[in-house]
Design a protein around this motif. Structure first.
Motif, PDB file in Angstrom:
ATOM      1  N   LEU A  50      51.335 -21.821 -32.659  1.00 40.21           N
ATOM      2  CA  LEU A  50      50.338 -21.506 -33.684  1.00 40.21           C
ATOM      3  C   LEU A  50      50.384 -20.013 -33.980  1.00 40.21           C
ATOM      4  N   SER A  51      50.193 -19.642 -35.237  1.00 43.32           N
ATOM      5  CA  SER A  51      50.289 -18.242 -35.650  1.00 43.32           C
ATOM      6  C   SER A  51      48.935 -17.740 -36.131  1.00 43.32           C
ATOM      7  N   ALA A  52      48.616 -16.501 -35.778  1.00 42.95           N
ATOM      8  CA  ALA A  52      47.391 -15.836 -36.243  1.00 42.95           C
ATOM      9  C   ALA A  52      47.793 -14.544 -36.959  1.00 42.95           C
ATOM     10  N   PRO A  53      46.988 -14.094 -37.940  1.00 45.19           N
ATOM     11  CA  PRO A  53      47.383 -12.952 -38.766  1.00 45.19           C
ATOM     12  C   PRO A  53      47.335 -11.597 -38.075  1.00 45.19           C
ATOM     13  N   SER A  54      46.650 -11.497 -36.947  1.00 45.32           N
ATOM     14  CA  SER A  54      46.588 -10.220 -36.226  1.00 45.32           C
ATOM     15  C   SER A  54      46.392 -10.495 -34.743  1.00 45.32           C
ATOM     16  N   ALA A  55      46.153  -9.442 -33.966  1.00 46.19           N
ATOM     17  CA  ALA A  55      45.999  -9.591 -32.517  1.00 46.19           C
ATOM     18  C   ALA A  55      44.829 -10.518 -32.186  1.00 46.19           C
ATOM     19  N   ILE A  56      45.077 -11.458 -31.288  1.00 42.48           N
ATOM     20  CA  ILE A  56      44.033 -12.390 -30.848  1.00 42.48           C
ATOM     21  C   ILE A  56      43.274 -11.741 -29.694  1.00 42.48           C
ATOM     22  N   THR A  57      41.953 -11.689 -29.829  1.00 44.11           N
ATOM     23  CA  THR A  57      41.129 -11.062 -28.796  1.00 44.11           C
ATOM     24  C   THR A  57      40.340 -12.067 -27.965  1.00 44.11           C
ATOM     25  N   ALA A  58      40.202 -13.306 -28.457  1.00 41.45           N
ATOM     26  CA  ALA A  58      39.463 -14.336 -27.720  1.00 41.45           C
ATOM     27  C   ALA A  58      39.969 -15.709 -28.137  1.00 41.45           C
ATOM     28  N   THR A  59      39.977 -16.643 -27.189  1.00 44.61           N
ATOM     29  CA  THR A  59      40.370 -18.020 -27.487  1.00 44.61           C
ATOM     30  C   THR A  59      39.456 -18.982 -26.756  1.00 44.61           C
ATOM     31  N   SER A  60      39.412 -20.208 -27.273  1.00 42.76           N
ATOM     32  CA  SER A  60      38.625 -21.236 -26.609  1.00 42.76           C
ATOM     33  C   SER A  60      39.070 -22.606 -27.093  1.00 42.76           C
ATOM     34  N   PHE A  61      39.103 -23.548 -26.160  1.00 43.95           N
ATOM     35  CA  PHE A  61      39.213 -24.950 -26.523  1.00 43.95           C
ATOM     36  C   PHE A  61      37.814 -25.441 -26.864  1.00 43.95           C
ATOM     37  N   GLN A  62      37.702 -26.409 -27.761  1.00 46.10           N
ATOM     38  CA  GLN A  62      36.406 -27.032 -27.987  1.00 46.10           C
ATOM     39  C   GLN A  62      36.029 -27.779 -26.719  1.00 46.10           C
ATOM     40  N   PHE A  63      34.799 -27.582 -26.267  1.00 50.19           N
ATOM     41  CA  PHE A  63      34.337 -28.228 -25.048  1.00 50.19           C
ATOM     42  C   PHE A  63      34.412 -29.738 -25.201  1.00 50.19           C
ATOM     43  N   ASN A  64      34.983 -30.408 -24.219  1.00 50.03           N
ATOM     44  CA  ASN A  64      35.128 -31.869 -24.166  1.00 50.03           C
ATOM     45  C   ASN A  64      36.040 -32.451 -25.235  1.00 50.03           C
ATOM     46  N   LYS A  65      36.750 -31.608 -25.981  1.00 49.70           N
ATOM     47  CA  LYS A  65      37.667 -32.126 -26.995  1.00 49.70           C
ATOM     48  C   LYS A  65      38.745 -31.079 -27.230  1.00 49.70           C
ATOM     49  N   SER A  66      39.786 -31.120 -26.456  1.00 49.49           N
ATOM     50  CA  SER A  66      40.805 -30.074 -26.496  1.00 49.49           C
ATOM     51  C   SER A  66      41.691 -30.118 -27.723  1.00 49.49           C
ATOM     52  N   SER A  67      41.392 -30.970 -28.679  1.00 53.45           N
ATOM     53  CA  SER A  67      42.211 -31.007 -29.884  1.00 53.45           C
ATOM     54  C   SER A  67      41.870 -29.861 -30.838  1.00 53.45           C
ATOM     55  N   LEU A  68      40.756 -29.168 -30.611  1.00 54.83           N
ATOM     56  CA  LEU A  68      40.406 -28.016 -31.444  1.00 54.83           C
ATOM     57  C   LEU A  68      40.569 -26.725 -30.655  1.00 54.83           C
ATOM     58  N   ILE A  69      41.280 -25.761 -31.263  1.00 54.88           N
ATOM     59  CA  ILE A  69      41.512 -24.447 -30.660  1.00 54.88           C
ATOM     60  C   ILE A  69      40.876 -23.405 -31.570  1.00 54.88           C
ATOM     61  N   PHE A  70      40.129 -22.493 -30.989  1.00 55.60           N
ATOM     62  CA  PHE A  70      39.497 -21.401 -31.734  1.00 55.60           C
ATOM     63  C   PHE A  70      40.079 -20.079 -31.259  1.00 55.60           C
ATOM     64  N   ALA A  71      40.244 -19.137 -32.203  1.00 55.65           N
ATOM     65  CA  ALA A  71      40.716 -17.803 -31.835  1.00 55.65           C
ATOM     66  C   ALA A  71      39.995 -16.765 -32.681  1.00 55.65           C
ATOM     67  N   GLY A  72      39.569 -15.710 -32.036  1.00 58.45           N
ATOM     68  CA  GLY A  72      39.014 -14.558 -32.738  1.00 58.45           C
ATOM     69  C   GLY A  72      40.080 -13.486 -32.799  1.00 58.45           C
TER      70      GLY A  72
END
Length: 87
Positions: A50-72
């Motif tokens: 997966l690609s992000a437009p700049s440096a990733i400072t935080a990540t998280s899986f959605q609780f109880n459903k690892s199909s969603l990934i979040f990145a700040g």
């Protein structure tokens, strides 16, 4: 991901063999960051890149459903990937 520093490693909360790895940017030449999602039972290649437009400072899986990934991202973007779809 050769040459990119690993800046974060996180296991999925509900799939113990799923590992998220954040690969940082390449100095000033390429500010993008990447996330690789691995099945550690089959480590020959990542399941997702997966690609992000700049440096990733935080990540998280959605609780109880690892199909969603979040990145700040450092530039203020918030990225969300739904792994039920191929990227």
């Amino acid at each position: 991901m050769s040459g990119r520093p690993v800046t974060r490693v996180e296991f999925s909360p509900d799939h113990p063999t799923t590992l998220l790895v954040v690969h940082g940017s390449l100095q000033d030449t390429d500010i993008r960051s990447f996330i690789t999602i691995w099945n550690i039972a089959q480590p020959s290649r990542p399941r997702y890149i997966l690609s992000a437009p700049s440096a990733i400072t935080a990540t998280s899986f959605q609780f109880n459903k690892s199909s969603l990934i979040f990145a700040g991202c450092q530039d203020g973007h918030i990225a969300v990937w739904d792994l039920r779809y191929r990227y």
